[in-house]
Design an enzyme around this catalytic site. Structure first.
Site, PDB file in Angstrom:
ATOM      1  N   ARG A   1      40.296 -56.029   8.055  1.00 20.43           N
ATOM      2  CA  ARG A   1      39.462 -55.003   8.245  1.00 20.43           C
ATOM      3  C   ARG A   1      38.325 -54.946   6.564  1.00 20.43           C
ATOM      4  NH1 ARG A   1      45.427 -52.299   6.533  1.00 20.43           N
ATOM      5  NH2 ARG A   1      45.179 -54.589   4.909  1.00 20.43           N
ATOM      6  N   ARG A   2      37.860 -56.391   6.971  1.00 23.13           N
ATOM      7  CA  ARG A   2      36.205 -56.227   6.061  1.00 23.13           C
ATOM      8  C   ARG A   2      34.641 -56.829   6.555  1.00 23.13           C
ATOM      9  NH1 ARG A   2      39.192 -59.418   0.368  1.00 23.13           N
ATOM     10  NH2 ARG A   2      40.917 -57.867   0.348  1.00 23.13           N
TER      11      ARG A   2
ATOM     12  N   CYS B   1      18.147 -46.195   8.825  1.00 24.84           N
ATOM     13  CA  CYS B   1      18.989 -44.737   8.825  1.00 24.84           C
ATOM     14  C   CYS B   1      20.794 -45.031   9.860  1.00 24.84           C
ATOM     15  CB  CYS B   1      17.970 -44.403  10.123  1.00 24.84           C
ATOM     16  SG  CYS B   1      17.224 -43.327  10.029  1.00 24.84           S
TER      17      CYS B   1
ATOM     18  N   ASN C   1      20.135 -46.342  19.507  1.00 19.18           N
ATOM     19  CA  ASN C   1      21.432 -46.894  19.141  1.00 19.18           C
ATOM     20  C   ASN C   1      22.079 -46.896  19.273  1.00 19.18           C
ATOM     21  OD1 ASN C   1      20.230 -44.495  16.980  1.00 19.18           O
ATOM     22  ND2 ASN C   1      19.252 -46.564  16.448  1.00 19.18           N
TER      23      ASN C   1
ATOM     24  N   SER D   1      21.117 -41.090   9.269  1.00 18.91           N
ATOM     25  CA  SER D   1      20.505 -39.556   9.775  1.00 18.91           C
ATOM     26  C   SER D   1      19.994 -39.861  10.675  1.00 18.91           C
ATOM     27  CB  SER D   1      18.620 -39.767   9.840  1.00 18.91           C
ATOM     28  OG  SER D   1      18.004 -39.201   8.967  1.00 18.91           O
ATOM     29  N   ALA D   2      20.214 -39.262  12.585  1.00 21.98           N
ATOM     30  CA  ALA D   2      20.231 -39.571  13.311  1.00 21.98           C
ATOM     31  C   ALA D   2      19.046 -38.414  14.461  1.00 21.98           C
ATOM     32  CB  ALA D   2      21.258 -39.390  14.057  1.00 21.98           C
TER      33      ALA D   2
ATOM     34  N   ILE E   1      18.055 -32.719  15.987  1.00 16.23           N
ATOM     35  CA  ILE E   1      17.458 -32.078  17.164  1.00 16.23           C
ATOM     36  C   ILE E   1      15.805 -31.450  16.990  1.00 16.23           C
ATOM     37  CG2 ILE E   1      16.714 -31.648  19.476  1.00 16.23           C
ATOM     38  CD1 ILE E   1      19.884 -30.870  20.202  1.00 16.23           C
ATOM     39  N   TYR E   2      14.707 -32.407  16.514  1.00 12.82           N
ATOM     40  CA  TYR E   2      13.527 -31.614  15.991  1.00 12.82           C
ATOM     41  C   TYR E   2      13.178 -30.617  17.514  1.00 12.82           C
ATOM     42  CZ  TYR E   2      12.942 -35.485  12.484  1.00 12.82           C
ATOM     43  OH  TYR E   2      13.057 -36.724  11.957  1.00 12.82           O
TER      44      TYR E   2
END
Length: 289
Positions: free
Chosen positions: A150-151, A170, A202, A192-193, A233-234
């Site tokens: 789990r690492r 990001c 991505n 940040s997306a 959303i810009y």
């Protein structure tokens, strides 16, 4: 992909317009998760045409541990051009060149590229040399030796080097998981997306990485889980997003990798192929720097 359209609609309907570090306000929503089943096709967006070769080149660039845009420029990949150009504009060497003139210099002048094409210790550096640690090599070896660990984590958020990056990461942490059926899944945490321009890249990039790692570890790609902190959303992408929401997703394409590749660092662009990709027309949008 319905999952991507659902994400756009969630943020458009529930997000709040606010200021950010760029000059363009954005509708922001905190905390989302989307899941993409990699057994049902390669999750390459079909509601707009994607330049998927650029995605593949960028991933190979990360895996090389490179942080200079020269490789990308030489392969006609433009997604990182704005950041070194904006940095160059602050230097005493700037002579009012356009971004196209700047990129031509990067392409033709190796010494200029070495000086002004550098992004700082961004993704590739942290993947392959996080304070001396090659995280990708370690990850693959751990999957081979202890696949139920789990690492199985790669972190790109290096506080000691953030200040030296033109753009702090990001997509900053990802984890792999192998289930009892020997199926490999990847979860990405993205602080940040940019939903319109960045997220489709991505999704495809980390899905491709999952398939590649599955091949070299003798597992089977299962799922990509995309967890986002600030999904946004810009303001100048809202019309484009609404246009995408009117389009029905098409059948997903198929990813074909060169089965002879057993070491992830041996993959080249010709070893990665997309078959049966059909999409709606491209939709353009300006990147916020």
């Amino acid at each position: 992909m319905k999952e991507y359209k659902d994400l756009l609609k969630l943020v458009l309907d529930n997000g709040i317009m606010q200021e950010n570090r760029t000059d363009t306000d954005a509708i922001a929503y905190f905390g989302t998760q989307s899941r993409y089943d990699l057994t049902k096709g390669f999750p390459l967006l079909t509601t707009k045409k994607m330049a998927y070769k650029a995605i593949f080149h960028e991933l190979l660039w990360f895996l090389k541990g490179e942080t200079n845009i020269k490789y990308l420029v030489d392969n006609n990949v433009k997604i990182w051009n704005e950041w070194p150009y904006e940095n160059y504009k602050k230097s005493p060497y700037f002579k009012n060149e356009s971004i196209d003139e700047f990129i031509l210099k990067i392409k033709e002048d190796d010494s200029f590229a070495k000086q002004f094409g550098e992004l700082g210790p961004v993704y590739g550096r942290q993947w392959r040399n996080f304070n001396g640690v090659d995280q990708i090599t370690n990850l693959i070896e751990e999957i081979k030796k202890n696949k139920y660990s789990r690492r199985l984590i790669v972190s790109v958020w290096n506080p000691s080097e953030i200040k030296n990056m033109l753009l702090p990461p990001c997509h900053c942490l990802f984890q792999f998981f192998v289930n009892s059926k020997n199926e490999l899944s990847c979860q990405l945490y993205q602080r940040s997306a940019d939903l319109f321009l960045g997220v489709p890249f991505n999704i495809a990039s980390y899905s491709l990485l999952t398939y590649m790692i599955a091949q070299v570890t003798n597992t089977t790609a299962k799922e990509f889980v995309h967890t986002i902190g600030v999904a946004h959303i810009y303001n100048n992408h809202i019309d484009q997003v609404k246009e995408q929401l009117t389009r029905e997703p098409l059948q997903l394409p198929t990813l074909v990798l060169n089965k002879n590749i057993k070491n992830i660092f041996d993959f080249k662009i010709e070893d990665i192929e997309i078959k049966d990709y059909n999409s709606h027309p491209a939709i353009k949008g300006k990147v916020a720097v």
